[in-house]
Design a protein around this motif. Structure first.
Motif, mmCIF file in Angstrom:
data_model
loop_
_atom_site.group_PDB
_atom_site.id
_atom_site.type_symbol
_atom_site.label_atom_id
_atom_site.label_comp_id
_atom_site.label_asym_id
_atom_site.label_seq_id
_atom_site.Cartn_x
_atom_site.Cartn_y
_atom_site.Cartn_z
ATOM 1 N N ASP A 175 39.885 71.840 -78.053
ATOM 2 C CA ASP A 175 40.797 71.051 -78.880
ATOM 3 C C ASP A 175 40.276 69.649 -79.159
ATOM 4 O OD1 ASP A 175 43.069 72.852 -79.327
ATOM 5 O OD2 ASP A 175 43.248 72.806 -77.158
ATOM 6 N N THR A 176 39.572 69.034 -78.203
ATOM 7 C CA THR A 176 39.079 67.675 -78.421
ATOM 8 C C THR A 176 37.978 67.620 -79.475
ATOM 9 O OG1 THR A 176 37.600 67.980 -76.524
ATOM 10 C CG2 THR A 176 39.714 66.860 -76.127
ATOM 11 N N GLU A 177 37.423 68.782 -79.849
ATOM 12 C CA GLU A 177 36.390 68.814 -80.875
ATOM 13 C C GLU A 177 36.957 69.000 -82.283
ATOM 14 O OE1 GLU A 177 32.503 70.861 -79.395
ATOM 15 O OE2 GLU A 177 34.179 71.984 -78.512
ATOM 16 N N ILE A 178 38.226 69.386 -82.366
ATOM 17 C CA ILE A 178 38.805 69.668 -83.693
ATOM 18 C C ILE A 178 40.064 68.854 -83.974
ATOM 19 C CG2 ILE A 178 37.864 72.000 -83.777
ATOM 20 C CD1 ILE A 178 40.541 73.058 -82.871
ATOM 21 N N LEU A 179 40.599 68.149 -82.955
ATOM 22 C CA LEU A 179 41.815 67.353 -83.112
ATOM 23 C C LEU A 179 41.545 65.926 -82.640
ATOM 24 C CD1 LEU A 179 44.379 69.904 -81.615
ATOM 25 C CD2 LEU A 179 44.051 69.400 -84.038
ATOM 26 N N PRO A 180 42.412 64.967 -82.997
ATOM 27 C CA PRO A 180 42.266 63.620 -82.440
ATOM 28 C C PRO A 180 42.181 63.679 -80.912
ATOM 29 C CG PRO A 180 43.893 63.613 -84.191
ATOM 30 C CD PRO A 180 43.530 65.039 -83.962
ATOM 31 N N LEU A 181 41.368 62.790 -80.317
ATOM 32 C CA LEU A 181 41.031 62.888 -78.900
ATOM 33 C C LEU A 181 42.257 62.928 -77.991
ATOM 34 C CD1 LEU A 181 38.833 62.986 -76.762
ATOM 35 C CD2 LEU A 181 38.818 60.479 -76.751
ATOM 36 N N ASP A 182 43.213 61.972 -78.183
ATOM 37 C CA ASP A 182 44.364 61.921 -77.274
ATOM 38 C C ASP A 182 45.240 63.160 -77.427
ATOM 39 O OD1 ASP A 182 45.065 61.229 -79.835
ATOM 40 O OD2 ASP A 182 46.549 59.721 -79.239
ATOM 41 N N PHE A 183 45.402 63.641 -78.675
ATOM 42 C CA PHE A 183 46.202 64.845 -78.909
ATOM 43 C C PHE A 183 45.511 66.070 -78.301
ATOM 44 C CE2 PHE A 183 47.998 67.854 -82.369
ATOM 45 C CZ PHE A 183 49.053 68.178 -81.543
ATOM 46 N N GLY A 184 44.195 66.171 -78.503
ATOM 47 C CA GLY A 184 43.447 67.300 -77.939
ATOM 48 C C GLY A 184 43.492 67.316 -76.419
ATOM 49 N N GLN A 185 43.374 66.135 -75.779
ATOM 50 C CA GLN A 185 43.428 66.068 -74.311
ATOM 51 C C GLN A 185 44.795 66.501 -73.791
ATOM 52 O OE1 GLN A 185 42.293 61.968 -73.744
ATOM 53 N NE2 GLN A 185 40.126 62.495 -73.408
ATOM 54 N N LYS A 186 45.858 66.117 -74.504
ATOM 55 C CA LYS A 186 47.212 66.507 -74.096
ATOM 56 C C LYS A 186 47.374 68.028 -74.122
ATOM 57 C CE LYS A 186 52.043 66.265 -75.614
ATOM 58 N NZ LYS A 186 52.968 65.747 -76.653
ATOM 59 N N ILE A 187 46.919 68.658 -75.202
ATOM 60 C CA ILE A 187 47.040 70.119 -75.322
ATOM 61 C C ILE A 187 46.231 70.815 -74.229
ATOM 62 C CG2 ILE A 187 46.493 72.105 -76.786
ATOM 63 C CD1 ILE A 187 47.120 70.405 -79.199
ATOM 64 N N MET A 188 45.001 70.321 -73.972
ATOM 65 C CA MET A 188 44.155 70.964 -72.962
ATOM 66 C C MET A 188 44.756 70.833 -71.571
ATOM 67 S SD MET A 188 40.306 70.128 -74.348
ATOM 68 C CE MET A 188 39.540 71.244 -73.156
ATOM 69 N N ALA A 189 45.444 69.714 -71.302
ATOM 70 C CA ALA A 189 46.110 69.550 -70.002
ATOM 71 C C ALA A 189 47.241 70.566 -69.856
ATOM 72 C CB ALA A 189 46.642 68.123 -69.869
ATOM 73 N N GLN A 190 48.015 70.767 -70.936
ATOM 74 C CA GLN A 190 49.075 71.783 -70.904
ATOM 75 C C GLN A 190 48.486 73.171 -70.648
ATOM 76 O OE1 GLN A 190 50.806 71.364 -74.789
ATOM 77 N NE2 GLN A 190 52.241 69.737 -74.182
ATOM 78 N N ASP A 191 47.385 73.466 -71.335
ATOM 79 C CA ASP A 191 46.768 74.790 -71.199
ATOM 80 C C ASP A 191 46.263 75.016 -69.777
ATOM 81 O OD1 ASP A 191 47.305 75.028 -73.858
ATOM 82 O OD2 ASP A 191 45.221 74.828 -74.532
ATOM 83 N N ARG A 192 45.626 73.984 -69.192
ATOM 84 C CA ARG A 192 45.124 74.143 -67.809
ATOM 85 C C ARG A 192 46.270 74.434 -66.842
ATOM 86 N NH1 ARG A 192 41.523 69.980 -69.391
ATOM 87 N NH2 ARG A 192 42.942 68.388 -68.601
ATOM 88 N N HIS A 193 47.430 73.795 -67.082
ATOM 89 C CA HIS A 193 48.585 74.038 -66.206
ATOM 90 C C HIS A 193 49.041 75.495 -66.295
ATOM 91 C CE1 HIS A 193 52.273 73.182 -64.011
ATOM 92 N NE2 HIS A 193 52.959 73.799 -64.977
ATOM 93 N N ILE A 194 49.081 76.041 -67.517
ATOM 94 C CA ILE A 194 49.482 77.442 -67.698
ATOM 95 C C ILE A 194 48.497 78.367 -66.977
ATOM 96 C CG2 ILE A 194 49.819 79.293 -69.384
ATOM 97 C CD1 ILE A 194 51.983 77.168 -69.498
ATOM 98 N N MET A 195 47.185 78.118 -67.154
ATOM 99 C CA MET A 195 46.177 79.014 -66.570
ATOM 100 C C MET A 195 46.079 78.839 -65.054
ATOM 101 S SD MET A 195 43.169 79.062 -69.487
ATOM 102 C CE MET A 195 43.111 77.297 -69.813
ATOM 103 N N THR A 196 46.450 77.663 -64.544
ATOM 104 C CA THR A 196 46.418 77.434 -63.093
ATOM 105 C C THR A 196 47.610 78.084 -62.395
ATOM 106 O OG1 THR A 196 45.241 75.336 -63.394
ATOM 107 C CG2 THR A 196 46.362 75.680 -61.284
ATOM 108 N N THR A 197 48.805 77.909 -62.984
ATOM 109 C CA THR A 197 50.016 78.454 -62.354
ATOM 110 C C THR A 197 50.230 79.927 -62.673
ATOM 111 O OG1 THR A 197 51.419 77.842 -64.237
ATOM 112 C CG2 THR A 197 51.090 76.183 -62.499
ATOM 113 N N GLY A 198 49.686 80.384 -63.802
ATOM 114 C CA GLY A 198 49.908 81.772 -64.205
ATOM 115 C C GLY A 198 51.288 82.018 -64.754
ATOM 116 N N ASN A 199 52.041 80.957 -65.081
ATOM 117 C CA ASN A 199 53.417 81.100 -65.564
ATOM 118 C C ASN A 199 53.482 80.933 -67.083
ATOM 119 O OD1 ASN A 199 54.422 81.368 -62.934
ATOM 120 N ND2 ASN A 199 54.588 79.150 -62.674
ATOM 121 N N THR A 200 54.390 81.667 -67.705
ATOM 122 C CA THR A 200 54.657 81.512 -69.134
ATOM 123 C C THR A 200 55.592 80.327 -69.331
ATOM 124 O OG1 THR A 200 54.365 83.874 -69.540
ATOM 125 C CG2 THR A 200 55.619 82.630 -71.177
ATOM 126 N N LYS A 201 55.349 79.549 -70.382
ATOM 127 C CA LYS A 201 56.173 78.367 -70.643
ATOM 128 C C LYS A 201 56.546 78.316 -72.111
ATOM 129 C CE LYS A 201 56.355 73.333 -70.007
ATOM 130 N NZ LYS A 201 55.611 72.123 -69.568
#
Length: 527
Positions: free
Chosen positions: A449-475
């Motif tokens: 995401d940081t390669e195709i979106l503004p840096l702060d927005f891309g970092q926010k999305i990637m942090a959300q994604d890491r949380h989903i993949m770490t916990t294994g929970n649907t959100k």
């Protein structure tokens, strides 16, 4: 008349191997049976010399016919020691087999083989040698693996939706369901499969669902209802829009029922408030099923769904083969045909609002039109999905077209769908999301995401994604976005993407633009 010689019976395979078989029809038949067997067969003596082989054996191991009498170890000088030990055990009278054994090749490839080794005996009872039976099952194993992967991805996608999905057979037993439906019933998926409603729910609730299901199976007609659904303890758990459709095999035989339920409790409450306020916003929140149609390059209808046919007051057969001049009033045909010609000429997907009049009734629709392409990318016509935006209803239609047509229909959905790997790289996405980002799909695949979106927005999305993949929970969550040209309120569901062993290998995201609905709710609150 010459007398037919009586067949000679041989006491063992060694005799067959050293006797002129032309004198014995049985010997000829036995050798031909071996030679043309559909699996690899090789018969050896005690010295592991070839006595007979099938064509399939020669084909599997890329051998010529001049191996009879030669040693197996001469033909295959690199035979591993473990195989020599197996051969010796079987020459001593043992049997050996393996239903699925992997054989790596020197070039890095490999094959799966089903093999069996058995001794054969002389007339004296002594072991005369061994017989090896071999079958290449690589293609079957690959098919099984592909099926597992396909089922795993399908389950991951099903479990990423906020809807409840179940499949039952004609006896009412659950064949499969997603985790949302299992959670609604208060049980694990494994506890539900194979049971019927009477084993899982109160008697009256089970009887109601069984009657509905049997009606679908008997009539073969889809039903869509808004209803209160009860959980396993009999408590009403909200208002749902439920679509039930017959589950059919490729021959059209009904195998059971597929049911999809969407929780519309919040929307129904909003509709109730809107009715009391008597505002125009009612037309936005009221929902009706979508209308789906396909036209060829001449504007003739190739197919339409039943919802559209019912809306037009015609049967599907009365619509197929006709163009808009034979169905709609003349004042709207020119506009429809102009838009269709633009889609098929430019090859671009468009989403737009249009007003269609039937008599004195005027209705506003949100329409998505996209080119219909064949496997080579040639435009064959167009596909349209029309939604009555007076109701804002989510619709589910079961379209059984070719893979190319199905892919085109999926590409015309207004939702945004993305699949990422564990590193956050885009594995797949639909064209709507690519259009929203403002880049071609090819420029997004493989990037984070940081390669195709503004840096702060891309970092926010990637942090959300890491949380989903770490916990294994649907959100599922709502978010207001105003970044990189993307503006609006979105409802997003993110879920882990798992392989067939349950390992998390990425993330699946489905996002819907709910800006109109949120604006409606805000207007209501101000009143």
């Amino acid at each position: 008349m010459s007398q037919i010689p009586e067949p000679k019976m041989f006491p063992d395979i060694q005799s067959l191997a050293t006797t002129d078989i032309n004198d014995n029809p049985l010997a000829i038949a036995l050798y031909q049976a071996i030679e043309y067997a559909p699996m690899g067969i090789a018969i050896f003596n005690q010295d592991m010399q070839y006595l007979a082989v099938s064509h399939k054996w020669l084909e599997i191991y890329k051998l010529t016919k001049d191996i009879i009498g030669k040693s197996h170890y001469e033909i295959f000088p690199d035979v591993p020691e473990k195989w020599k030990q197996i051969h010796q055990k079987c020459l001593a009278g043992a049997n050996a087999h393996n239903n699925a054994d992997y054989f790596p090749r020197a070039d890095g490839s490999g094959e799966w083989v089903n093999w069996s080794i058995r001794p054969w005996h002389l007339a004296t009872g002594e072991v005369g040698g061994i017989m090896i039976f071999s079958e290449n099952i690589t293609q079957r194993k690959q098919t099984e693996e592909d099926l597992r992967e396909s089922n795993t991805l399908l389950r991951s996608i099903l479990n990423s939706t906020p809807d409840y999905i179940v499949v039952k057979d004609v006896q009412g037993q659950y064949v499969t369901l997603n985790s949302n439906a299992a959670n609604f019933m208060g049980r694990a998926v494994e506890e539900i499969i194979g049971k019927n409603d009477f084993e899982l729910m109160p008697l009256e609730v089970a009887r109601k669902y069984t009657i509905q299901d049997q009606q679908i199976i008997t009539t073969g007609i889809n039903t869509t209802d808004e209803e209160y659904l009860c959980s396993a303890d009999g408590q009403i758990n909200g208002t749902f829009r439920t679509t039930k459709t017959p589950w059919q095999d490729t021959d059209g035989n009904i195998l059971g029922v597929i049911a999809l339920a969407s929780d519309i409790s919040d929307r129904k409450q909003a509709e109730e408030d809107l009715r009391h306020s008597n505002t125009l916003i009612r037309s936005v929140l009221d929902s009706t099923p979508d209308f789906i149609f396909v036209k060829d390059c001449q504007g003739r209808y190739v197919t339409v769904n039943t919802e559209m046919a019912n809306f037009l007051g015609k049967s599907i057969d009365e619509i197929v083969g006709k163009d808009d001049t034979e169905i709609f009033s003349s004042d709207v045909v020119s506009e429809i045909r102009a838009k269709d010609h633009e889609i098929m000429t430019t090859g671009k997907t468009e989403i737009f609002e249009e007003d269609v009049s039937f008599g004195t009734v005027k209705t506003t629709f949100l329409t998505t039109k996209a080119p219909w392409r064949d496997a080579q990318g040639n435009i064959l016509g167009l596909i349209g999905i029309t939604r009555n935006i007076s109701d804002r209803k989510q619709t589910e239609e079961d379209l059984r077209e070719s893979n190319t047509l199905l892919r085109s229909i999926l590409e015309s959905t207004p939702d945004f769908i993305v699949v990422k790997d564990c590193q956050g790289r885009h594995v797949a996405l639909n064209s709507n999301l690519a259009n929203l980002i403002g880049k071609p799909i090819e420029d997004i695949i493989g990037k984070v995401d940081t390669e195709i979106l503004p840096l702060d927005f891309g970092q926010k999305i990637m942090a959300q994604d890491r949380h989903i993949m770490t916990t294994g929970n649907t959100k599922t969550f709502e978010e207001d976005i105003s970044s990189g040209g993307i503006n609006g309120t979105f409802l997003t569901t993110k879920a882990p993407w798992r392989d067939h062993q349950g390992n998390i290998i990425g993330l699946i995201g489905i996002t819907r633009n709910i800006s109109d609905r949120k604006q409606a709710e805000l207007a209501l609150q101000k009143k």
